[in-house]
Design a protein around this motif. Structure first.
Motif, PDB file in Angstrom:
ATOM      1  N   GLY A  53       0.795  -1.214   0.000  1.00  0.00           N
ATOM      2  CA  GLY A  53       0.000   0.000   0.000  1.00  0.00           C
ATOM      3  C   GLY A  53       0.831   1.270   0.000  1.00  0.00           C
ATOM      4  O   GLY A  53       0.319   2.355  -0.284  1.00  0.00           O
TER       5      GLY A  53
ATOM      6  N   CYS B  52       1.923   3.762  -3.786  1.00  0.00           N
ATOM      7  CA  CYS B  52       1.421   5.034  -4.325  1.00  0.00           C
ATOM      8  C   CYS B  52       2.211   6.207  -3.764  1.00  0.00           C
ATOM      9  O   CYS B  52       2.518   7.161  -4.482  1.00  0.00           O
ATOM     10  CB  CYS B  52      -0.060   5.192  -4.011  1.00  0.00           C
ATOM     11  SG  CYS B  52      -1.126   4.132  -5.014  1.00  0.00           S
TER      12      CYS B  52
ATOM     13  N   VAL C 136      -5.342  -1.884  -7.469  1.00  0.00           N
ATOM     14  CA  VAL C 136      -5.950  -0.656  -6.950  1.00  0.00           C
ATOM     15  C   VAL C 136      -6.617  -0.936  -5.607  1.00  0.00           C
ATOM     16  O   VAL C 136      -6.421  -0.214  -4.620  1.00  0.00           O
ATOM     17  CB  VAL C 136      -6.974  -0.076  -7.947  1.00  0.00           C
ATOM     18  CG1 VAL C 136      -7.863   0.961  -7.260  1.00  0.00           C
ATOM     19  CG2 VAL C 136      -6.263   0.585  -9.114  1.00  0.00           C
TER      20      VAL C 136
ATOM     21  N   ASN D 242      -4.029  -1.653  -2.924  1.00  0.00           N
ATOM     22  CA  ASN D 242      -3.387  -0.420  -2.471  1.00  0.00           C
ATOM     23  C   ASN D 242      -4.319   0.419  -1.597  1.00  0.00           C
ATOM     24  O   ASN D 242      -3.902   0.971  -0.580  1.00  0.00           O
ATOM     25  CB  ASN D 242      -2.918   0.404  -3.673  1.00  0.00           C
ATOM     26  CG  ASN D 242      -1.526   0.043  -4.135  1.00  0.00           C
ATOM     27  OD1 ASN D 242      -0.535   0.508  -3.578  1.00  0.00           O
ATOM     28  ND2 ASN D 242      -1.443  -0.810  -5.135  1.00  0.00           N
ATOM     29  N   GLN D 243      -5.567   0.529  -2.010  1.00  0.00           N
ATOM     30  CA  GLN D 243      -6.511   1.346  -1.249  1.00  0.00           C
ATOM     31  C   GLN D 243      -6.774   0.766   0.135  1.00  0.00           C
ATOM     32  O   GLN D 243      -6.864   1.503   1.121  1.00  0.00           O
ATOM     33  CB  GLN D 243      -7.835   1.469  -2.024  1.00  0.00           C
ATOM     34  CG  GLN D 243      -7.754   2.284  -3.302  1.00  0.00           C
ATOM     35  CD  GLN D 243      -7.521   3.761  -3.047  1.00  0.00           C
ATOM     36  OE1 GLN D 243      -7.788   4.256  -1.957  1.00  0.00           O
ATOM     37  NE2 GLN D 243      -7.025   4.458  -4.041  1.00  0.00           N
TER      38      GLN D 243
ATOM     39  N   ARG E 242      -3.369   1.109   2.143  1.00  0.00           N
ATOM     40  CA  ARG E 242      -2.608   2.357   2.079  1.00  0.00           C
ATOM     41  C   ARG E 242      -2.386   2.907   3.478  1.00  0.00           C
ATOM     42  O   ARG E 242      -3.318   3.027   4.267  1.00  0.00           O
ATOM     43  CB  ARG E 242      -3.339   3.396   1.236  1.00  0.00           C
ATOM     44  CG  ARG E 242      -2.595   4.721   1.132  1.00  0.00           C
ATOM     45  CD  ARG E 242      -3.286   5.683   0.202  1.00  0.00           C
ATOM     46  NE  ARG E 242      -3.239   5.213  -1.173  1.00  0.00           N
ATOM     47  CZ  ARG E 242      -3.688   5.926  -2.209  1.00  0.00           C
ATOM     48  NH1 ARG E 242      -4.223   7.108  -2.010  1.00  0.00           N
ATOM     49  NH2 ARG E 242      -3.601   5.430  -3.421  1.00  0.00           N
TER      50      ARG E 242
END
Length: 217
Positions: free
Chosen positions: A110, A113, A162, A165-166, A169
């Motif tokens: 995470g 990004c 995605v 990662n979200q 994060r």
């Protein structure tokens, strides 16, 4: 026939075992510090966590940008290792996918990004090669689960990454000090939503990792 005037670049010196251990400790410490405090984590704090002096950091990395570059490589490479191990060792394709997702969370994926938005060269050949390896490994996991009728067919590697990662994060400086406690619980809820048959139709099209790299107007 013209003579070849290409000048061969000298080979990079091989690091001694103790120097290699220091380098690995620095990268691991930087990864953890960035998760907790963001990409601007003080080098003093990274050095303290790694058990080295600031001078040792600069012997291995010319500046913060180079250090973050190698942290990003480390996160993606270790996640790719986890994908390969899961696919090779788990007898059930969806179980392999689940194992990878939870292991990638433990690898702090995470933080990617944060790392990739900190001014490093996202088109660097090393980053592209490692990203492509990770994409291929995750696609192999997902392809096996898809072929077995266990994974819904409208999900791409980018969709998975995605969400991963979200859901993992880091929240630097937030009051959510126990955030990690809930990550695996929420990841399992997400994984349950990936199972076939799908219970809804997703808007748009499935996403690749390359799609995520493209700048939006």
């Amino acid at each position: 026939m013209a003579a070849d005037t290409t000048i061969a670049k000298p080979a990079q010196p091989r690091l001694r075992a103790d120097a290699l251990r220091n380098r690995e400790r620095i990268v691991a410490a930087a990864r953890e510090a960035i998760v907790e405090h963001g990409a601007g984590s003080p080098l003093d704090e990274i050095a303290r966590r790694a058990g080295v002096g600031n001078a040792t950091i600069y012997r291995h990395f010319t500046d913060r940008r180079e250090l973050i570059h190698h942290v990003a490589l480390s996160v993606m490479s270790r996640a790719a290792d986890q994908a390969e191990s899961a696919l090779a060792e788990e007898p059930d394709a969806f179980s392999a996918l689940e194992r990878f997702v939870h292991a990638a969370a433990d690898e702090r994926i995470g933080a990617l990004c944060l790392l990739l938005s900190d001014g490093i060269d996202k088109e660097h050949p090393d980053l592209i090669a490692t990203r492509d390896r990770l994409s291929a490994d995750v696609e192999a996991l997902m392809g096996a689960a898809r072929a077995g009728g266990q994974l819904r067919t409208d999900i791409g590697v980018g969709d998975l990454m995605v969400a991963l990662n979200q859901l993992t994060r880091p929240l630097p400086g937030s009051a959510c000090v126990n955030f990690d406690t809930f990550v695996h619980r929420h990841l399992q809820l997400f994984l349950d939503g990936l199972r076939a048959p799908a219970r809804s139709e997703l808007p748009g099209e499935s996403v690749t990792l390359q799609d995520l790299q493209q700048r939006r107007p």
